[in-house]
Design an enzyme around this catalytic site. Sequence first.
Site, PDB file in Angstrom:
ATOM      1  N   GLU A   1       0.830  -1.209   0.000  1.00  0.00           N
ATOM      2  CA  GLU A   1       0.000   0.000   0.000  1.00  0.00           C
ATOM      3  C   GLU A   1       0.865   1.262   0.000  1.00  0.00           C
ATOM      4  OE1 GLU A   1      -3.070   0.483  -0.526  1.00  0.00           O
ATOM      5  OE2 GLU A   1      -3.601  -1.629  -0.590  1.00  0.00           O
TER       6      GLU A   1
ATOM      7  N   CYS B   1     -13.393   1.574 -13.412  1.00  0.00           N
ATOM      8  CA  CYS B   1     -13.821   2.957 -13.171  1.00  0.00           C
ATOM      9  C   CYS B   1     -12.602   3.887 -13.265  1.00  0.00           C
ATOM     10  CB  CYS B   1     -14.498   3.067 -11.808  1.00  0.00           C
ATOM     11  SG  CYS B   1     -15.471   4.571 -11.647  1.00  0.00           S
TER      12      CYS B   1
ATOM     13  N   CYS C   1     -17.957   1.298 -18.236  1.00  0.00           N
ATOM     14  CA  CYS C   1     -19.203   1.160 -17.466  1.00  0.00           C
ATOM     15  C   CYS C   1     -20.016  -0.065 -17.894  1.00  0.00           C
ATOM     16  CB  CYS C   1     -20.040   2.428 -17.593  1.00  0.00           C
ATOM     17  SG  CYS C   1     -19.169   3.890 -17.003  1.00  0.00           S
TER      18      CYS C   1
ATOM     19  N   CYS D   1     -25.276   3.318 -10.239  1.00  0.00           N
ATOM     20  CA  CYS D   1     -24.372   4.465 -10.428  1.00  0.00           C
ATOM     21  C   CYS D   1     -25.154   5.641 -11.021  1.00  0.00           C
ATOM     22  CB  CYS D   1     -23.207   4.062 -11.329  1.00  0.00           C
ATOM     23  SG  CYS D   1     -22.101   5.437 -11.662  1.00  0.00           S
TER      24      CYS D   1
HETATM   25 FE1  SF4 Z   1     -17.601   3.826 -12.492  1.00  0.00          FE
HETATM   26 FE2  SF4 Z   1     -20.236   4.196 -12.436  1.00  0.00          FE
HETATM   27 FE3  SF4 Z   1     -19.042   3.505 -14.696  1.00  0.00          FE
HETATM   28 FE4  SF4 Z   1     -19.242   1.772 -12.703  1.00  0.00          FE
HETATM   29  S1  SF4 Z   1     -20.902   2.623 -13.896  1.00  0.00           S
HETATM   30  S2  SF4 Z   1     -17.412   2.140 -13.970  1.00  0.00           S
HETATM   31  S3  SF4 Z   1     -19.025   3.102 -10.929  1.00  0.00           S
HETATM   32  S4  SF4 Z   1     -18.763   5.392 -13.562  1.00  0.00           S
END
Ligand code: SF4
Length: 336
Positions: free
Chosen positions: A33, A188, A195, A204
């Site tokens: 990390e 993301c 998405c 989302c």
């Molecule tokens: Fe990111 Fe929303 Fe796309 Fe999922 S749907 S990758 S959370 S922006």
Amino acid sequence: MEIQKELIRWYRENRRLLIFRENKNPYSIWVSEIMAQQTRIETMLGYYERWMVKYPTIEALARAPLASVLKSWEGLGYYNRARKLHEGANYVMEVHQGVLPQTLIELEKIPGIGRYTAGAIGSIAFNLRAPAVDGNVLRVISRLIRSSEDISSLQTQKMIYNLVYDLMEEGNPSDFTQGLMELGATLCSPTTPTCGDCPIQSKCQAFQMNEVQLYPYKKPKKKPISIQCTPLLLIDEEKGIVLAEEWEDGLMKGYSRLPECRSLLMKEQSVYLATKKHVFSHRIWNMDIYYQSPYLGNLEENWQWVSFDDLAKVSIVSAHRKIIDEYRGKLFERVL
Ligand code: SF4
């Protein structure tokens, strides 16, 4: 808690096979990390593997001299991370007999371990309900809730921390934390989120409103400060190179640099070689590089010769090591 279940399921099926995730050893998580902060995973992997061979335990790290720890870190940047890891290892040896404690309060007392790293170690290794909110997680959540608050403000970060804490109510904090991190690091992404493959797409809000690119909202950053400097190559084929140790700006303690060609007289006695730029996070060094015979005057108090044989053992700021590597051969071959 649909989001949590979906994320954990997706993570278990899709996670990348990363060496530091092979076990849930808290020391491995701590090191990985810290290394991954401000560094790309592909870059830190080699460093991580070498580190774990050289310092396989907290005890081994604590016992190693700071100079060799800094040397192992050379090239990764943000060197204070290495110094703090070493200090933290010594603290864990003294206070916890070499074993990382299993509470957030005690983890956060360790030098170099802040709220984020304590959350990562606590949730991944010890399955504690402890959010680990880094830039990736901030981005995912701000898109998830369409937050129009400035993502760099502490208030916004606290609000997101509390939201992640709520999402961790049930289930498996270890996999949930890793799932959230993994989603932010893969699908993301900042500029081209995928998405279509996202496990929480239906929840989302930014995606639903077709506004993903608008989040997270960030206030424009201040420009990095530009600093003029004049590194001086004092170099001799037999004796090596002159390096300096103490610096007025107090940056990168423990690292040597090339001396600075300060005065007008020094510049007049020197040969100008080139101008180069080195960009740090908050500053830019604009470097006018000079060469001078090392025998024109006395060396200053904090300047000293380092032989070419010892050069690899000395920790040198990377901007200056690059200069040395580039000009050493050229100066001796008189190709300039
Ligand atoms: Fe990111 Fe929303 Fe796309 Fe999922 S749907 S990758 S959370 S922006």
